[in-house]
Design a protein around this motif. Structure first.
Motif, PDB file in Angstrom:
ATOM      1  N   LYS A  92       0.849  -1.186   0.000  1.00 16.21           N
ATOM      2  CA  LYS A  92       0.000   0.000   0.000  1.00 16.21           C
ATOM      3  C   LYS A  92       0.884   1.235   0.000  1.00 16.21           C
ATOM      4  O   LYS A  92       1.917   1.269   0.649  1.00 16.21           O
ATOM      5  CB  LYS A  92      -0.890  -0.009   1.247  1.00 16.21           C
ATOM      6  CG  LYS A  92      -1.916   1.118   1.260  1.00 16.21           C
ATOM      7  CD  LYS A  92      -2.494   1.300   2.652  1.00 16.21           C
ATOM      8  CE  LYS A  92      -3.185   2.649   2.787  1.00 16.21           C
ATOM      9  NZ  LYS A  92      -2.263   3.795   2.695  1.00 16.21           N
ATOM     10  N   CYS A  93       0.456   2.238  -0.725  1.00 14.97           N
ATOM     11  CA  CYS A  93       1.155   3.527  -0.724  1.00 14.97           C
ATOM     12  C   CYS A  93       1.294   4.018   0.718  1.00 14.97           C
ATOM     13  O   CYS A  93       0.363   3.896   1.516  1.00 14.97           O
ATOM     14  CB  CYS A  93       0.365   4.526  -1.562  1.00 14.97           C
ATOM     15  SG  CYS A  93       1.074   6.183  -1.592  1.00 14.97           S
TER      16      CYS A  93
ATOM     17  N   CYS B 205      -4.291   7.433   1.223  1.00  9.65           N
ATOM     18  CA  CYS B 205      -4.227   6.872  -0.129  1.00  9.65           C
ATOM     19  C   CYS B 205      -4.621   5.396  -0.120  1.00  9.65           C
ATOM     20  O   CYS B 205      -4.205   4.648   0.759  1.00  9.65           O
ATOM     21  CB  CYS B 205      -2.819   7.044  -0.685  1.00  9.65           C
ATOM     22  SG  CYS B 205      -2.664   6.583  -2.420  1.00  9.65           S
TER      23      CYS B 205
ATOM     24  N   CYS C  49      -4.109   3.376  -2.841  1.00 10.67           N
ATOM     25  CA  CYS C  49      -3.389   2.677  -3.906  1.00 10.67           C
ATOM     26  C   CYS C  49      -2.441   1.597  -3.384  1.00 10.67           C
ATOM     27  O   CYS C  49      -1.827   1.752  -2.330  1.00 10.67           O
ATOM     28  CB  CYS C  49      -2.575   3.672  -4.723  1.00 10.67           C
ATOM     29  SG  CYS C  49      -3.592   4.835  -5.636  1.00 10.67           S
TER      30      CYS C  49
ATOM     31  N   VAL D  71       0.906  -0.212  -4.698  1.00 11.51           N
ATOM     32  CA  VAL D  71       1.928   0.134  -5.681  1.00 11.51           C
ATOM     33  C   VAL D  71       2.946  -0.995  -5.817  1.00 11.51           C
ATOM     34  O   VAL D  71       3.291  -1.663  -4.849  1.00 11.51           O
ATOM     35  CB  VAL D  71       2.594   1.483  -5.294  1.00 11.51           C
ATOM     36  CG1 VAL D  71       3.365   1.366  -4.000  1.00 11.51           C
ATOM     37  CG2 VAL D  71       3.465   2.004  -6.394  1.00 11.51           C
TER      38      VAL D  71
ATOM     39  N   CYS E  92       2.888   5.883  -4.400  1.00 12.72           N
ATOM     40  CA  CYS E  92       2.378   5.600  -5.742  1.00 12.72           C
ATOM     41  C   CYS E  92       2.590   6.765  -6.699  1.00 12.72           C
ATOM     42  O   CYS E  92       2.498   6.594  -7.905  1.00 12.72           O
ATOM     43  CB  CYS E  92       0.895   5.254  -5.689  1.00 12.72           C
ATOM     44  SG  CYS E  92      -0.175   6.673  -5.343  1.00 12.72           S
ATOM     45  N   SER E  93       2.850   7.948  -6.171  1.00 15.64           N
ATOM     46  CA  SER E  93       2.973   9.127  -7.025  1.00 15.64           C
ATOM     47  C   SER E  93       3.860  10.167  -6.365  1.00 15.64           C
ATOM     48  O   SER E  93       4.103  10.121  -5.148  1.00 15.64           O
ATOM     49  CB  SER E  93       1.597   9.744  -7.271  1.00 15.64           C
ATOM     50  OG  SER E  93       1.091  10.272  -6.056  1.00 15.64           O
TER      51      SER E  93
ATOM     52  N   CYS F  29      -3.601  11.829  -6.078  1.00 12.59           N
ATOM     53  CA  CYS F  29      -2.547  11.069  -6.750  1.00 12.59           C
ATOM     54  C   CYS F  29      -2.902  10.785  -8.201  1.00 12.59           C
ATOM     55  O   CYS F  29      -2.180  10.107  -8.902  1.00 12.59           O
ATOM     56  CB  CYS F  29      -2.261   9.772  -6.008  1.00 12.59           C
ATOM     57  SG  CYS F  29      -3.641   8.617  -5.996  1.00 12.59           S
TER      58      CYS F  29
ATOM     59  N   HIS G 172      -5.041   8.822  -9.448  1.00 10.79           N
ATOM     60  CA  HIS G 172      -5.521   7.474  -9.725  1.00 10.79           C
ATOM     61  C   HIS G 172      -7.029   7.451  -9.469  1.00 10.79           C
ATOM     62  O   HIS G 172      -7.482   7.916  -8.431  1.00 10.79           O
ATOM     63  CB  HIS G 172      -4.790   6.447  -8.864  1.00 10.79           C
ATOM     64  CG  HIS G 172      -3.335   6.365  -9.175  1.00 10.79           C
ATOM     65  ND1 HIS G 172      -2.357   6.787  -8.286  1.00 10.79           N
ATOM     66  CD2 HIS G 172      -2.677   5.940 -10.280  1.00 10.79           C
ATOM     67  CE1 HIS G 172      -1.172   6.610  -8.830  1.00 10.79           C
ATOM     68  NE2 HIS G 172      -1.326   6.096 -10.056  1.00 10.79           N
TER      69      HIS G 172
ATOM     70  N   CYS H 112      -9.422   7.007  -5.988  1.00  6.78           N
ATOM     71  CA  CYS H 112      -8.656   7.258  -4.761  1.00  6.78           C
ATOM     72  C   CYS H 112      -8.915   8.684  -4.317  1.00  6.78           C
ATOM     73  O   CYS H 112      -8.837   9.616  -5.113  1.00  6.78           O
ATOM     74  CB  CYS H 112      -7.168   7.056  -5.027  1.00  6.78           C
ATOM     75  SG  CYS H 112      -6.209   7.156  -3.498  1.00  6.78           S
TER      76      CYS H 112
END
Length: 53
Positions: A8-9, A14, A16, A18, A32-33, A46, A48, A51
């Motif tokens: 997980k980010c 968040c 996401c 990753v 993730c970003s 981010c 995505h 999210c």
């Protein structure tokens, strides 16, 4: 033995997950970003879909 390839980010809100090879690594954490990696100081979200960080 299996190795971890996704996590997980590290940005708390968040959602996401990753891939470690694609993640942005900062201070030993994986993001993730760029927005999440900088703590959303200059960038919101981010980018995505689905999210809400």
């Amino acid at each position: 033995m299996t190795s971890v390839t996704q996590m997980k980010c590290a940005c708390e809100p968040c959602l996401c997950v990753v891939s470690l090879e694609d993640a942005i690594q900062k201070d030993g954490k994986f993001y993730c970003s760029q927005a999440c990696a900088e703590g959303h100081k200059t960038m919101k979200g981010c980018a995505h879909s689905g999210c809400g960080c």
